[in-house]
Design an enzyme around this catalytic site. Structure first.
Site, PDB file in Angstrom:
ATOM      1  N   HIS A 157     -51.474  12.010 -40.105  1.00 56.89           N
ATOM      2  CA  HIS A 157     -52.700  12.435 -40.784  1.00 56.89           C
ATOM      3  C   HIS A 157     -53.940  11.645 -40.370  1.00 56.89           C
ATOM      4  CE1 HIS A 157     -51.322  15.657 -43.291  1.00 56.89           C
ATOM      5  NE2 HIS A 157     -50.287  14.939 -43.711  1.00 56.89           N
TER       6      HIS A 157
ATOM      7  N   ASP B  84     -55.773  15.883 -39.549  1.00 56.27           N
ATOM      8  CA  ASP B  84     -56.287  16.261 -40.872  1.00 56.27           C
ATOM      9  C   ASP B  84     -56.215  15.096 -41.846  1.00 56.27           C
ATOM     10  OD1 ASP B  84     -57.157  18.823 -40.359  1.00 56.27           O
ATOM     11  OD2 ASP B  84     -55.330  19.808 -41.067  1.00 56.27           O
ATOM     12  N   ARG B  85     -57.050  15.183 -42.860  1.00 52.08           N
ATOM     13  CA  ARG B  85     -57.129  14.200 -43.946  1.00 52.08           C
ATOM     14  C   ARG B  85     -57.787  12.889 -43.492  1.00 52.08           C
ATOM     15  NH1 ARG B  85     -56.099  17.185 -48.569  1.00 52.08           N
ATOM     16  NH2 ARG B  85     -54.042  18.142 -48.537  1.00 52.08           N
TER      17      ARG B  85
ATOM     18  N   ASN C 278     -47.349  21.690 -40.805  1.00 48.74           N
ATOM     19  CA  ASN C 278     -48.255  22.660 -41.417  1.00 48.74           C
ATOM     20  C   ASN C 278     -49.725  22.297 -41.187  1.00 48.74           C
ATOM     21  OD1 ASN C 278     -47.515  20.503 -43.383  1.00 48.74           O
ATOM     22  ND2 ASN C 278     -49.030  21.515 -44.680  1.00 48.74           N
ATOM     23  N   HIS C 279     -50.008  21.058 -40.763  1.00 47.51           N
ATOM     24  CA  HIS C 279     -51.383  20.690 -40.427  1.00 47.51           C
ATOM     25  C   HIS C 279     -51.665  20.814 -38.937  1.00 47.51           C
ATOM     26  CE1 HIS C 279     -53.312  19.405 -44.178  1.00 47.51           C
ATOM     27  NE2 HIS C 279     -52.075  19.242 -44.584  1.00 47.51           N
TER      28      HIS C 279
ATOM     29  N   ARG D 179     -46.569  32.034 -53.721  1.00 47.20           N
ATOM     30  CA  ARG D 179     -45.598  33.054 -53.347  1.00 47.20           C
ATOM     31  C   ARG D 179     -45.162  32.815 -51.904  1.00 47.20           C
ATOM     32  NH1 ARG D 179     -44.693  38.811 -54.690  1.00 47.20           N
ATOM     33  NH2 ARG D 179     -44.121  39.944 -52.797  1.00 47.20           N
TER      34      ARG D 179
ATOM     35  N   HIS E 113     -43.309  15.760 -44.324  1.00 48.61           N
ATOM     36  CA  HIS E 113     -44.032  16.715 -45.170  1.00 48.61           C
ATOM     37  C   HIS E 113     -44.388  16.203 -46.561  1.00 48.61           C
ATOM     38  CE1 HIS E 113     -45.507  20.686 -46.012  1.00 48.61           C
ATOM     39  NE2 HIS E 113     -44.558  21.028 -46.841  1.00 48.61           N
TER      40      HIS E 113
ATOM     41  N   ASP F 232     -45.440  12.157 -40.987  1.00 46.44           N
ATOM     42  CA  ASP F 232     -46.852  12.528 -41.022  1.00 46.44           C
ATOM     43  C   ASP F 232     -47.746  11.335 -40.667  1.00 46.44           C
ATOM     44  OD1 ASP F 232     -45.290  14.373 -42.518  1.00 46.44           O
ATOM     45  OD2 ASP F 232     -47.073  15.084 -43.555  1.00 46.44           O
TER      46      ASP F 232
ATOM     47  N   HIS G  16     -40.156  19.586 -39.446  1.00 46.68           N
ATOM     48  CA  HIS G  16     -41.242  19.012 -40.247  1.00 46.68           C
ATOM     49  C   HIS G  16     -40.986  19.125 -41.750  1.00 46.68           C
ATOM     50  CE1 HIS G  16     -45.135  17.685 -41.572  1.00 46.68           C
ATOM     51  NE2 HIS G  16     -45.264  18.782 -42.290  1.00 46.68           N
TER      52      HIS G  16
ATOM     53  N   ASP H 246     -47.877  17.056 -38.459  1.00 45.06           N
ATOM     54  CA  ASP H 246     -49.015  16.574 -39.251  1.00 45.06           C
ATOM     55  C   ASP H 246     -49.641  15.336 -38.610  1.00 45.06           C
ATOM     56  OD1 ASP H 246     -48.487  18.657 -40.918  1.00 45.06           O
ATOM     57  OD2 ASP H 246     -48.371  17.478 -42.754  1.00 45.06           O
TER      58      ASP H 246
END
Length: 725
Positions: A384, A414-415, A443-444, A584, A610, A382, A492, A411
């Site tokens: 980021h 982001d952030r 996921n980013h 979930r 991750h 990542d 990832h 990733d």
């Protein structure tokens, strides 16, 4: 907590129509539908449209789940305020009655209901309790002391705890207890979690007496003390584990022994009034992200539009025209230019992303890479948006070349507040050396995350949001996995989940409470067939598990594996367990799962990212390693970063060498700085959030609870609540 069921402004048929791109793949079915508003926030809704064989029925609204990132998620500003986008996605729905019919019952829509006045109630929220019970603003208001409001009573006997009631809410002034969420059926004969459903308890029933004690007019928490009945919820309980030192209320009542008789009241129609106010209209002309696929013709028109952009005056930085114009000197000039605060002209940025899309479309879900003797493949975790740390890494590794290929494992953005600089550099290196620079999606690299965690705002701030739509298209075309020399798999997040993929609501994080490994492991040949071109929505995770075993359709299997590749985490215990990241649909996997998968596919190692790791890398399982390349994550993590270098050894197999490094200084700009662009210019996409304060517990350890920041890493700021600077 269940999100509000609110009427939606349906999208037009044109908006809901999903056209196929030439390759035959389709963007996961999404169509813009509505905006939900409340005094505290305004949340955009996207709707899933039927496609690829999915049923066209309705479903309850799904609110966005917390996207906990791992240990260092202590926050961009301790206790500070932030604006996080509320991106909610669900299937097309009408009113509550329709959702009720889908659940197998019929729930009449209430008419003439008034909004609940938050100031009139004593709010006892689930997040402040350890059992998951409590009031949320979408709940109705009621009183349990008016006999004239009672339509009928129902007495049931619960033999043991838990009975299957997931959440009670309270009425006016914190009095009474009404069933709001419950297991809707028994999973098997004698299932304790099915007791309430089998006994005929329904949502909306109000507790009248417990073991012969009339509790009408009692405070909510006193009734809960008597019942002490809750469905174990890992999210709630693990959050409670970080609330050490909190003063707890002294209980007035001892819990009753089960078996026990509980008498419920069913209230008359009209005795219960509505919760949160209805949706307000989205501002006219407000920007919303593009959710339909881009055809070749669409991209051609976008290129023509970009070519018409004016050239910047007095610009002295590098210019991008096409991939053939790139060389090492150009890359170095870009690095230095961006370091000093420069960005490519808008025209150049558009062309760079468009050319990257064209290149990524030619790649596959699972890419094969061969590292020859004399070559070293560097795997980065990542990033980021931490551009200055990326430059530091490149100082250590050098730029990609024939002997030094790179693999960036998701990733990228982001952030951090220099995501544009990071992704511009990565895309430029990819176009210069398309067969030496490789990307996996993280996921980013998802639209949902980008709106929440800063990249959309940064793109809008430095360019415009139409360029963000192009970035999203590039991300949808990213590969998901790379197989190196047929012996090391790089992904990832994690490995394919359990089959059948059945959700067990009572499952805990106890390593002994696990779903066993699959009878037949997932094979790489099946993974190669996954249609990667998609956007995941909050509803995707909820639909990624079933109540009982069944035959999946191909698009469902693809979506579920994509969730695993982008979201799953390893755990210390055997088998599969629930994830901390989503309530979930996401699973953690144990060392036996990794071993089975690696042996079946003849793999020496699986490399994933991750998760923040104290030293930037960790061997989680004998055949699983994690690498995270964003040191001092969010400027608060205190972690090191790392990268892995894969080199053929004397015997021809790949040796893995980790290199750890620390963070370097950067300009005084906080993490997620550019999210204020969304906050100020597109408030319809935002809700006010504040960082929760937590005891980080087993920081950076490798247990299941290691460094977990909790499911509600950010919490909504209530109306009138003061937020610390």
């Amino acid at each position: 907590q269940n999100p509000p069921s609110l009427p939606l402004l349906q999208a037009s048929s044109d908006e809901m129509a999903m056209s196929r791109r030439p390759s035959g793949s389709m963007l996961a079915p999404c169509a813009l539908a509505a905006v939900v508003a409340s005094p505290a926030f305004v949340t955009p809704l996207w709707q899933s449209a039927p496609s690829r064989g999915s049923p066209g029925s309705t479903a309850a609204l799904s609110g966005i789940d917390a996207m906990g990132e791992s240990a260092a998620q202590a926050g961009a500003a301790q206790g500070g305020a932030a604006m996080a986008a509320g991106a909610a996605v669900g299937m097309l729905m009408g009113a509550r009655a329709v959702a009720g019919q889908r659940r197998g019952g019929h729930q009449k829509p209430r008419v003439g209901l008034t909004a609940r006045c938050a100031a009139a109630v004593r709010e006892l929220r689930p997040r402040d309790r350890t059992d998951g019970h409590g009031w949320i603003k979408e709940d109705p208001q009621f009183t349990d002391t008016e006999n004239a409001s009672v339509a009928s009573t129902h007495t049931v006997t619960f033999k043991k705890r838990p009975s299957g009631i997931k959440r009670y809410t309270h009425g006016m002034d914190g009095k009474g207890a009404m069933v709001m969420e419950m297991a809707e059926k028994a999973r098997y004969p004698g299932d304790p979690l099915g007791q309430a459903a089998v006994a005929g308890v329904k949502k909306g029933f109000v507790v009248k007496s417990v073991a012969g004690k009339d509790v009408r007019g009692w405070d909510f928490e006193d009734i809960m003390d008597l019942l002490e009945d809750y469905v174990p919820n890992p999210d709630v309980q693990s959050t409670a584990a970080f609330k050490s030192g909190k003063v707890t209320r002294e209980k007035k009542n001892k819990q009753v022994d089960f078996p026990a008789e509980i008498e419920y009241m069913e209230l008359k129609e009209g005795a219960v009034t509505a919760g949160a106010p209805a949706a307000s209209a989205m501002p006219k002309g407000a920007w919303m992200p593009r959710l339909s696929p881009w055809s070749d013709e669409d991209l051609k028109k976008e290129r023509e539009r970009a070519m018409a952009f004016p050239d910047p005056a007095n610009y002295t930085g590098p210019r991008y025209t096409n991939a053939s114009s790139l060389d090492e000197a150009w890359i170095k000039k870009l690095i230095a230019f961006q370091k000093d605060g420069g960005n490519l002209p808008k025209k150049d940025a558009y062309l760079l992303v468009l050319d990257t899309i064209a290149r990524l479309r030619s790649e596959t879900t699972l890419m094969d890479v061969v590292v020859k003797p004399g070559q070293t493949l560097t795997v980065f975790g990542d990033l980021h948006g931490q551009y200055f740390d990326v430059m530091n890494m490149l100082d250590m590794t050098g730029l990609p070349s024939e002997t030094k290929p790179f693999l960036f494992n998701g990733d990228f953005v982001d952030r951090g507040s220099w995501s544009i600089e990071v992704i511009t550099l990565l895309f430029a290196m990819k176009l210069k050396d398309p067969d030496r620079v490789y990307f996996n999606r993280g996921n980013h690299e998802m639209l949902e995350a980008n709106i929440i965690y800063g990249f959309a705002g940064e793109t809008g701030s430095k360019y415009d949001l139409e360029l963000f739509n192009l970035f999203s298209e590039a991300f949808r075309n990213l590969p998901l996995l790379h197989l190196i020399n047929k012996e090391i798999l790089v992904v990832h997040a994690g490995l394919p989940g359990p089959r059948p993929r059945v959700w067990l609501p009572g499952q805990t994080h106890d390593p002994e409470d696990a779903v066993p490994v699959n009878v037949q492991p997932c094979m790489l040949d099946e993974i190669r067939t996954v249609d990667r071109y998609t956007e995941l929505s909050p509803n995707s995770y909820k639909a990624a598990v079933d109540d009982s075993p069944r035959q999946e359709e191909k698009y469902e299997t693809d979506t579920r594996m994509i969730i695993d590749f982008l979201w799953a985490d390893p755990r210390g215990g055997a088998g599969y367990g629930p994830s901390y990241r989503k309530s979930r649909g996401v699973f953690m996997f144990g060392p036996d799962v990794t071993q089975q998968f690696a042996q079946a596919n003849k793999l020496k190692m699986v490399i994933r990212s991750h998760e923040v790791k104290s030293q930037g890398w960790l061997q989680d399982h004998p055949s699983l390693m994690s690498v995270f390349s964003a040191p001092n994550y969010l400027d608060t993590g205190g972690n090191s970063g790392a990268f892995l270098q894969l080199t053929p050894g004397a015997d021809g197999t790949l040796d893995i060498k980790p290199t750890t490094f620390t963070a370097v200084p950067h300009p005084d700009l906080p993490a997620m700085h550019h999210q204020q662009y969304i906050t100020n210019k597109h408030p319809h996409l935002t809700r006010t959030m504040t960082k929760k304060q937590k005891d980080m517990g087993d920081e950076f350890g490798d247990s299941d609870f290691a460094g977990y920041a909790g499911p509600d890493d950010w919490e909504e700021v209530e109306a009138g609540q003061k937020v610390k600077a």
